[in-house]
Enzyme design. Structure first.
Site, PDB file in Angstrom:
ATOM      1  N   ASP A  30      51.997  38.463  45.477  1.00 49.73           N
ATOM      2  CA  ASP A  30      51.243  37.484  47.184  1.00 49.73           C
ATOM      3  C   ASP A  30      52.436  37.028  47.845  1.00 49.73           C
ATOM      4  O   ASP A  30      52.735  36.477  47.567  1.00 49.73           O
ATOM      5  CB  ASP A  30      50.848  36.010  45.758  1.00 49.73           C
ATOM      6  CG  ASP A  30      49.991  36.284  44.288  1.00 49.73           C
ATOM      7  OD1 ASP A  30      50.473  37.461  43.462  1.00 49.73           O
ATOM      8  OD2 ASP A  30      49.433  35.545  44.193  1.00 49.73           O
ATOM      9  N   GLU A  74      45.676  36.621  48.599  1.00 50.04           N
ATOM     10  CA  GLU A  74      45.311  36.103  48.138  1.00 50.04           C
ATOM     11  C   GLU A  74      45.652  33.610  48.794  1.00 50.04           C
ATOM     12  O   GLU A  74      45.203  32.959  49.382  1.00 50.04           O
ATOM     13  CB  GLU A  74      44.877  35.161  46.574  1.00 50.04           C
ATOM     14  CG  GLU A  74      45.993  34.556  45.699  1.00 50.04           C
ATOM     15  CD  GLU A  74      45.641  34.220  44.434  1.00 50.04           C
ATOM     16  OE1 GLU A  74      44.650  33.601  43.950  1.00 50.04           O
ATOM     17  OE2 GLU A  74      46.710  33.503  44.079  1.00 50.04           O
ATOM     18  N   ASN A  75      46.996  34.309  49.285  1.00 49.80           N
ATOM     19  CA  ASN A  75      47.808  32.649  49.837  1.00 49.80           C
ATOM     20  C   ASN A  75      48.059  32.939  50.896  1.00 49.80           C
ATOM     21  O   ASN A  75      49.072  32.523  51.658  1.00 49.80           O
ATOM     22  CB  ASN A  75      48.947  32.891  48.568  1.00 49.80           C
ATOM     23  CG  ASN A  75      48.624  32.594  47.213  1.00 49.80           C
ATOM     24  OD1 ASN A  75      49.149  33.037  47.002  1.00 49.80           O
ATOM     25  ND2 ASN A  75      48.252  31.380  46.806  1.00 49.80           N
ATOM     26  N   ASN A  94      42.422  33.533  42.089  1.00 48.09           N
ATOM     27  CA  ASN A  94      41.516  32.532  42.003  1.00 48.09           C
ATOM     28  C   ASN A  94      41.460  31.857  43.273  1.00 48.09           C
ATOM     29  O   ASN A  94      40.412  31.078  43.626  1.00 48.09           O
ATOM     30  CB  ASN A  94      41.924  31.696  41.193  1.00 48.09           C
ATOM     31  CG  ASN A  94      43.532  31.392  41.160  1.00 48.09           C
ATOM     32  OD1 ASN A  94      44.554  32.143  41.512  1.00 48.09           O
ATOM     33  ND2 ASN A  94      44.201  29.715  41.361  1.00 48.09           N
ATOM     34  N   HIS A  95      42.769  32.575  44.884  1.00 47.62           N
ATOM     35  CA  HIS A  95      42.247  31.631  45.259  1.00 47.62           C
ATOM     36  C   HIS A  95      41.242  32.617  47.149  1.00 47.62           C
ATOM     37  O   HIS A  95      41.019  32.176  47.891  1.00 47.62           O
ATOM     38  CB  HIS A  95      43.599  31.211  46.482  1.00 47.62           C
ATOM     39  CG  HIS A  95      43.993  30.376  45.887  1.00 47.62           C
ATOM     40  ND1 HIS A  95      43.821  28.672  46.746  1.00 47.62           N
ATOM     41  CD2 HIS A  95      45.407  30.134  44.795  1.00 47.62           C
ATOM     42  CE1 HIS A  95      44.995  28.167  45.527  1.00 47.62           C
ATOM     43  NE2 HIS A  95      45.625  29.407  44.888  1.00 47.62           N
ATOM     44  N   HIS A 123      49.818  36.038  40.404  1.00 52.13           N
ATOM     45  CA  HIS A 123      49.689  34.355  40.316  1.00 52.13           C
ATOM     46  C   HIS A 123      50.455  33.268  40.176  1.00 52.13           C
ATOM     47  O   HIS A 123      50.467  32.991  40.316  1.00 52.13           O
ATOM     48  CB  HIS A 123      48.838  34.163  39.216  1.00 52.13           C
ATOM     49  CG  HIS A 123      48.204  32.671  38.846  1.00 52.13           C
ATOM     50  ND1 HIS A 123      47.030  32.621  39.847  1.00 52.13           N
ATOM     51  CD2 HIS A 123      47.906  32.039  38.078  1.00 52.13           C
ATOM     52  CE1 HIS A 123      46.827  31.018  39.505  1.00 52.13           C
ATOM     53  NE2 HIS A 123      47.301  30.915  38.856  1.00 52.13           N
ATOM     54  N   HIS A 156      53.848  33.649  40.798  1.00 52.26           N
ATOM     55  CA  HIS A 156      54.343  33.539  41.930  1.00 52.26           C
ATOM     56  C   HIS A 156      56.459  33.795  41.285  1.00 52.26           C
ATOM     57  O   HIS A 156      57.699  33.885  42.579  1.00 52.26           O
ATOM     58  CB  HIS A 156      54.700  32.374  43.101  1.00 52.26           C
ATOM     59  CG  HIS A 156      53.587  32.150  43.419  1.00 52.26           C
ATOM     60  ND1 HIS A 156      52.718  31.723  45.069  1.00 52.26           N
ATOM     61  CD2 HIS A 156      52.170  33.011  43.096  1.00 52.26           C
ATOM     62  CE1 HIS A 156      51.756  31.754  45.157  1.00 52.26           C
ATOM     63  NE2 HIS A 156      51.222  32.588  44.515  1.00 52.26           N
TER      64      HIS A 156
HETATM   65 FE   LIG Z   1      48.938  32.695  44.353  1.00 54.05          FE
HETATM   66 FE   LIG Z   2      46.517  32.705  41.706  1.00 52.46          FE
END
Ligand SMILES: [Fe+2]
Ligand SMILES: [Fe+2]
Length: 254
Positions: free
Chosen positions: A9, A38-39, A66-67, A171, A173
């Site tokens: 991520d 996603e981030n 999820n982001h 997820h 991190h």
């Molecule tokens: Fe993430």
């Molecule tokens: Fe995530």
């Protein structure tokens, strides 16, 4: 044999900076690069500019989690074959969670899946991925399993052992030290870790998360500043088996 780099991520501007500056220096060591984005847009989702930065630096495929829906520009981005969101969103959700790429005369299929423990539960990734893997002509399959619980992630790895070339989690991190080839030939690591500021709480400046835990008052988190680290996993794959797997970590110099 395909040499694949998977990068965890990318978080905000510092994450984009270390990815953009470092990946080109080692890009020719790899045949295919996958990155979880996603981030990438300030910690929240993926926008067009951040996607362009990751692709221009040498990424071939961007996965999400999820982001996915945090930035509205993602709806356009998800029309691209090489930008994936978890496949197990309900039927009819925009975008797709799987794509097959032709790479140097071989095929690599990337699948993005999301776990259900301590996350907004989507459709069952276990039965869902069985259906995806029943398709023909996938070549070597790599799975980014975006999930919170180490138990669910490890179970998913063994569930897929021998049926895919690699399963690497995202997820949390935080990179895990369980990098290995499972008994039937699948390369596995529970979490790749993130690409963002080293001295942070999962990418954010620590004061925001600390205040949340101490005072229970909601505060806006800000992206941490400082030296960034790129965390990833290298896999050598052929005929849908992993022949070599190792963690990759690079930290910016002072
Ligand atoms: Fe993430
Ligand atoms: Fe995530």
């Amino acid at each position: 044999m395909l040499r694949v780099l998977f990068v965890g991520d990318v978080y905000g501007k510092p994450g984009r900076r270390v990815f953009k500056n470092h990946l080109p220096t080692l890009r020719d060591q790899f045949d295919f690069v996958i990155v979880n984005g996603e981030n990438a847009a300030g910690g929240f989702g993926l926008n067009k500019e951040s996607a362009r930065t990751l692709l221009d630096a040498g990424a071939d495929c961007i996965t999400l989690g999820n982001h996915t829906w945090d930035n509205r520009e993602v709806y356009d981005l998800l029309q691209e074959n090489h930008i994936l969101r978890p496949f197990n969103y309900p039927l009819g959700t925009p975008g797709h969670g799987m794509h097959t790429f032709d790479v140097k005369g071989e095929r690599i299929t990337v699948i993005n899946a999301m776990g259900r423990v301590w996350l907004d539960p989507l459709d069952d990734p276990f039965t869902g991925i069985n259906q995806l893997l029943a398709r023909e002509g996938l070549g070597s399959v790599f799975v980014d399993f975006h999930a919170e619980a180490t138990s669910e992630k490890t179970a998913f790895g063994f569930f897929l052992d021998g049926r895919v070339a690699g399963v690497v989690g995202t997820h949390t991190h935080i990179p895990t030290a369980d990098t290995r080839i499972l008994p039937k030939g699948t390369g596995y690591q529970t979490d790749a870790g993130m690409t963002g500021v080293l001295n942070s709480v999962i990418g954010a400046a620590p004061d925001g998360p600390i205040a949340k835990f101490v005072e229970k008052i909601p505060v806006r988190w800000s992206t941490a500043e400082g030296i960034a680290q790129l965390n990833g996993v290298v896999l050598h794959v052929e005929n849908n088996q992993c022949h070599h797997i190792e963690r990759y970590q690079y930290t910016e110099e002072q």
